[in-house]
Each structure stands twice: as structure tokens, then as C-alpha cells.
Design an enzyme around this catalytic site. Structure first.
Site, PDB file in Angstrom:
ATOM      1  N   CYS A  72      42.720  -0.498  15.696  1.00 27.81           N
ATOM      2  CA  CYS A  72      42.785   0.946  15.447  1.00 27.81           C
ATOM      3  C   CYS A  72      43.664   1.229  14.220  1.00 27.81           C
ATOM      4  O   CYS A  72      44.876   1.005  14.251  1.00 27.81           O
ATOM      5  CB  CYS A  72      43.341   1.647  16.684  1.00 27.81           C
ATOM      6  SG  CYS A  72      43.749   3.386  16.443  1.00 27.81           S
ATOM      7  N   CYS A  75      46.431   3.751  14.954  1.00 28.68           N
ATOM      8  CA  CYS A  75      47.511   3.123  15.733  1.00 28.68           C
ATOM      9  C   CYS A  75      48.413   2.305  14.810  1.00 28.68           C
ATOM     10  O   CYS A  75      49.639   2.366  14.914  1.00 28.68           O
ATOM     11  CB  CYS A  75      46.927   2.222  16.825  1.00 28.68           C
ATOM     12  SG  CYS A  75      45.840   3.058  17.994  1.00 28.68           S
TER      13      CYS A  75
END
Length: 189
Positions: A72, A75
Site C-alpha cells: 500500500c 500506508c
């Protein structure tokens, strides 16, 4: 002929080799210093240092649970800010990280209805999920939410989840009752 005897081909070659070695040494040191800094803030390192979910839900401290994945980009972009937030609040908040790629966390993914990452679940001191936030969260927003969580106030920048009523059961029970005014089969007398 060479007008400057100090610049002989041997001296030039030695100087060039020395400059190349210094450049290589600087490059290597920069590489390793950036790797050390990145790995300290990496998602994997933070996940290893996070509080176990079972402990967080039972130790009487509020908890921020982050659902994430190594792939991600958001993230990863938040990792450095999260590391700083975790350092600042480590004494008063549990930080739990659950990787959505690990099937072990499927019950929690379903329970908290994780349908995008990063997905943050704010859990109060008694282990009850009270709010959530999905997507990139700037550091000041996270800190404001954590301050409110610690103070047991409403979180200013998160969606409140709270308790819900079992509406479906009430409606289906009402449909079976002839005396209920919501029932279309009720006859007016």
C-alpha cells in the site's frame, strides 16, 4: 612537454583514483544511512513493535488499530509520520497493526468492515470500537484524534461508529403483528 612538473600523468592518475574512492565511500555511507532511517520507520518494523491485539483490548488503554498492507503506497507514505506519532503517544495509547494480507486477521477485517487501507479503528479503554478513519491521515489530524481518544471525548476527525439498533429484527417482528400500525395488513376498526 608538460609546463607544470607537479601535474605528471602519475599524479593525475593518483588524484583521480583518490577522488573515485572518496566518491564511492560517500555513496556507500549515504546508502546505508538512508536504509537505516527507512527501516526504522518501515511498516514491517512498526508492525513488529506494535502491541498484540489481545493485549491492547484488555490492558485498559485506548488503542489505535491500523489495517495496512506492505504494498500500500499510502500506508508507506504515512509510515514516517506514524512512527513519530507512536513515539509521542506510546505511554498512553496502544498501537496495533494488522496486515490485511494475513488471513489470520480475517475475522477482524470483517468485524471492522475494512474495505480500504489504511483503515484506522479507534478503540476506547474498555475495548469498544468508537470511531474509524479510512485513507491517508495527516499527522495533526491523527494527533487531534488521539488526544480526544485519551481524554474520552468525541474524535473530531473520525467517523463515529457507536452502538446500533437491530432495526431488521424490530421490523420483521412488527410485520407479523396485526396490531402494529406499521403492518399493512392491520385493519382499522
Amino acid at each position: 612537454m608538460n609546463p607544470n612538473p607537479s601535474e605528471s600523468p602519475t599524479n593525475n592518475r593518483f588524484r583521480n583514483i583518490l577522488l573515485a574512492l572518496v566518491a564511492i565511500a560517500l555513496g556507500i555511507s549515504l546508502f546505508f544511512s538512508s536504509q537505516t532511517q527507512t527501516s526504522a520507520n518501515s511498516l514491517e518494523t512498526q508492525a513488529q513493535q506494535s502491541t498484540a491485539l489481545e493485549v491492547a483490548l484488555s490492558n485498559g488503554k485506548p488503542t489505535l488499530t491500523e489495517f495496512y498492507a506492505d504494498w500500500c503506497n499510502t500506508c508507506q507514505a504515512m509510515a514516517e509520520d506514524l512512527a513519530a506519532v507512536k513515539q509521542k503517544y506510546q505511554d498512553s495509547v496502544n498501537f496495533v497493526m494488522l496486515n490485511v494480507d494475513n488471513t489470520k486477521w480475517l475475522p477482524e477485517i470483517l468485524r471492522y468492515q475494512v474495505d480500504g487501507i489504511p483503515h484506522f479503528v479507534f478503540i476506547n479503554q474498555t475495548g469498544e470500537a468508537i470511531a474509524e478513519a479510512i485513507g491517508e491521515q495527516p499527522r495533526p489530524i491523527l494527533e487531534a484524534n488521539l488526544d480526544a481518544l485519551i481524554a474520552q471525548n468525541a474524535l473530531p476527525y473520525a467517523n463515529s461508529t457507536g452502538q446500533v439498533s437491530q432495526v431488521e429484527r424490530s421490523i420483521s417482528a412488527a410485520k407479523n403483528s396485526k396490531d402494529d400500525p406499521r403492518s399493512h395488513s392491520a385493519q382499522v376498526q
